[in-house]
Write a protein that holds these residues in place. Sequence first.
Motif, PDB file in Angstrom:
ATOM      1  N   ASP A 436       0.819  -1.219   0.000  1.00 36.83           N
ATOM      2  CA  ASP A 436       0.000   0.000   0.000  1.00 36.83           C
ATOM      3  C   ASP A 436       0.848   1.263   0.000  1.00 36.83           C
ATOM      4  OD1 ASP A 436      -2.491   1.710   0.727  1.00 36.83           O
ATOM      5  OD2 ASP A 436      -1.126   2.054   2.410  1.00 36.83           O
ATOM      6  N   ARG A 440       0.963   4.149  -3.007  1.00 35.62           N
ATOM      7  CA  ARG A 440       0.497   5.520  -2.782  1.00 35.62           C
ATOM      8  C   ARG A 440       1.631   6.529  -2.919  1.00 35.62           C
ATOM      9  NH1 ARG A 440      -3.098   1.540  -2.611  1.00 35.62           N
ATOM     10  NH2 ARG A 440      -5.106   2.530  -2.939  1.00 35.62           N
ATOM     11  N   ASP A 470      -6.258  -4.199   9.375  1.00 39.84           N
ATOM     12  CA  ASP A 470      -5.643  -3.056   8.708  1.00 39.84           C
ATOM     13  C   ASP A 470      -6.479  -2.674   7.492  1.00 39.84           C
ATOM     14  OD1 ASP A 470      -4.125  -1.236   7.321  1.00 39.84           O
ATOM     15  OD2 ASP A 470      -2.253  -2.346   7.482  1.00 39.84           O
ATOM     16  N   HIS A 472      -5.966  -0.558   5.185  1.00 38.26           N
ATOM     17  CA  HIS A 472      -5.162  -0.368   3.977  1.00 38.26           C
ATOM     18  C   HIS A 472      -4.873  -1.724   3.326  1.00 38.26           C
ATOM     19  CE1 HIS A 472      -4.296   3.954   4.723  1.00 38.26           C
ATOM     20  NE2 HIS A 472      -4.532   3.574   5.982  1.00 38.26           N
ATOM     21  N   HIS A 475      -8.168  -3.028   1.849  1.00 37.95           N
ATOM     22  CA  HIS A 475      -8.511  -2.415   0.562  1.00 37.95           C
ATOM     23  C   HIS A 475      -7.651  -2.965  -0.574  1.00 37.95           C
ATOM     24  CE1 HIS A 475      -9.659   0.587  -2.391  1.00 37.95           C
ATOM     25  NE2 HIS A 475      -8.389   0.872  -2.565  1.00 37.95           N
ATOM     26  N   TYR A 523      -9.817   4.416   4.615  1.00 39.71           N
ATOM     27  CA  TYR A 523      -9.757   3.278   3.702  1.00 39.71           C
ATOM     28  C   TYR A 523     -10.793   2.210   4.033  1.00 39.71           C
ATOM     29  CZ  TYR A 523      -5.753   4.739   0.956  1.00 39.71           C
ATOM     30  OH  TYR A 523      -4.945   5.403   0.062  1.00 39.71           O
ATOM     31  N   GLY A 561      -2.411   8.304   6.095  1.00 40.90           N
ATOM     32  CA  GLY A 561      -2.539   7.588   4.827  1.00 40.90           C
ATOM     33  C   GLY A 561      -1.710   8.186   3.715  1.00 40.90           C
ATOM     34  N   CYS A 595      -7.954   0.794  12.918  1.00 43.82           N
ATOM     35  CA  CYS A 595      -6.855   0.845  11.947  1.00 43.82           C
ATOM     36  C   CYS A 595      -5.560   1.091  12.707  1.00 43.82           C
ATOM     37  CB  CYS A 595      -7.118   1.979  10.952  1.00 43.82           C
ATOM     38  SG  CYS A 595      -5.713   2.378   9.878  1.00 43.82           S
TER      39      CYS A 595
END
Length: 625
Positions: A436, A440, A470, A472, A475, A523, A561, A595
């Motif tokens: 992730d 990003r 989590d 992230h 996702h 997320y 994030g 998270c």
Amino acid sequence: MRWLVLADMGCAAATVAVVWIVLLARWRKGRTTGQSWLAGLARVPRRYLVDVHHVVARRPRNARMHALAAGGVLGGSAALLLGALVGFGGLARLVAITLFALGAWGAIIDRARRQPRTPTPLSGGAFLWLPAALLAWCAGQALVAFSLDDRRVSVVGLAGLVVAIAGGVALLVAVGRGPMRHGLAGIAWLAGHTRPGRFARAGVVRPFDTALRPLDLSMERLGVLTPRDFTQPELASFDACVQCGRCEEVCPAFAAGQRLNPKALIQGLSGAMREQPAPYCGSPSPHAPVMPGKGGMETEIIGGMLAPDTLWACTTCRACVEECPMLIEHVDAVIALRRGQTLMKGAVPAGAGPVLRASRERAEPGGRALEARTDAIAALDVPVLAAGEATDILLWLGEGAYDLRYGRSLRALVTLMRKAGVRFATLGADEVDCGDAARRLGDEATFQALAREAIGVLGTRTFRTIVTADPHAYHVLKNEYPALGGTWSVEHHTTFLDALVQGGQLTLAQRDGPAVAYHDPCYLGRYNGVIDAPRRLLDAACRTRVEVERHGLRSMCCGGGGGGPASDVDAVTRIPDLRMEQFRHGGAGIVAVACPGCTAMLEGVTGMRPDVKDVAELVLESLVP
């Protein structure tokens, strides 16, 4: 009089057509997407009336203003043109005059919302005289409709025509270079929208299309450096921005004084297409250096129109996307630009370099040993799933497993799964980072390498569902790995625990204590629509739950994030400090999180503050033996 009206309308239509052709020619210099613009036009009415209206209607006054102004101008003009062509009856004349009157009312409302001064989120410049142009067009054409007659040219009609022409010329200028350009660009953008999965479909209350698209790493040019590197619909989307400032109001980076204003970002991308960009008259990105303002389809955007720090301040929280009435994809633009800087130029923030290097070399962004990932739950003797073995639930620990504080959350989750009689295991040292952070930060090559390694490992095990705490990882595993060949059932731990409670495998009793407020991870909530399950768990576990002002799909980011901690962009204040103040103001004694990133960011707030506990910890405290 009729021929004057026809000539007036004909000139206006011809001018709009020329502007439309010029804009299309500019957008068509971008990359093609394979979509048919003409086929997309058939979908525009529904997308506008359902999806766009859904966002606009969140502010009823603005919704009324837009409906009156747009409906009055377009409807009245169509009625007047029809009357000039085939003749007016009494009722038809009344309809035209009424529609123009409504349009004038909309113009007055637009002007009134800028009194005594223009609110900060709204742009100035041409927007200041736009209401007058709308009012002149509507009032003038209402007089023309009143006096339209085959037999004579009246003084009232001529006066109205002069006023209408003055307003029409101003509106045409606004269409070509100013605030009304979004009317044409918005049609093109809605027709060719790069995320068709966002739009309402039969049987789907709110679809979520939030996964980043894979990048073809064999291409000569990776990511975006110049406007030409964007797709054609994306270029149209930048011109579709109406500068309403809703994105600015919800952006956590802007609120913290970082060098990002999403409205200024999109206007910068719009101006980047032009060698002589129109001046931007809105709030700038805080503390961002003044850029040269050089545009052109072959001119690099970063360093010309946008400062580098503007690019790296984004937390990818999608709050701007959620609030945008034109459904512009700000985050996609940011990631595309980051990919260009990272993959083509190696220009990343100082803190991001070691993270990406560790991700490539150690398959873990912190450079930590993979076998140490299970240290936090070592005392609980959780089975490790070896190649060729099977289990019901595969527990994906994620990057948060290395954090000592988040270890408490994982131990609570493992304990609850044990008490519910769930058969589960982890991957142990074979769990690599999901990628992730690398993705990003724009390093698509590292992300795809990590993803393929993870997909290979998961392909040698048999399991029913992946569960992770989590969002992230949730996702990425659920929405972004399928494009690379990895498709599984993936659940967040809050929905998984909620199912165990609903199914009677866990029994909870409400506990007295401080009021609990839930912090929606971006997320999990905005990206995937998981809003209700965590709240059901908290309602079953806690006697008092409160909502703060920003929650659900419109929650505020914790600041962790999008590689934010690694980018380390200068700020006036910290995003988590702003978020924690919202919880204090809302009367929360405990902030429930779901998270590891949110836990770390909110736990890092100093001074007197509510306690921070994972949903799993609160559920465990309320468990009935």
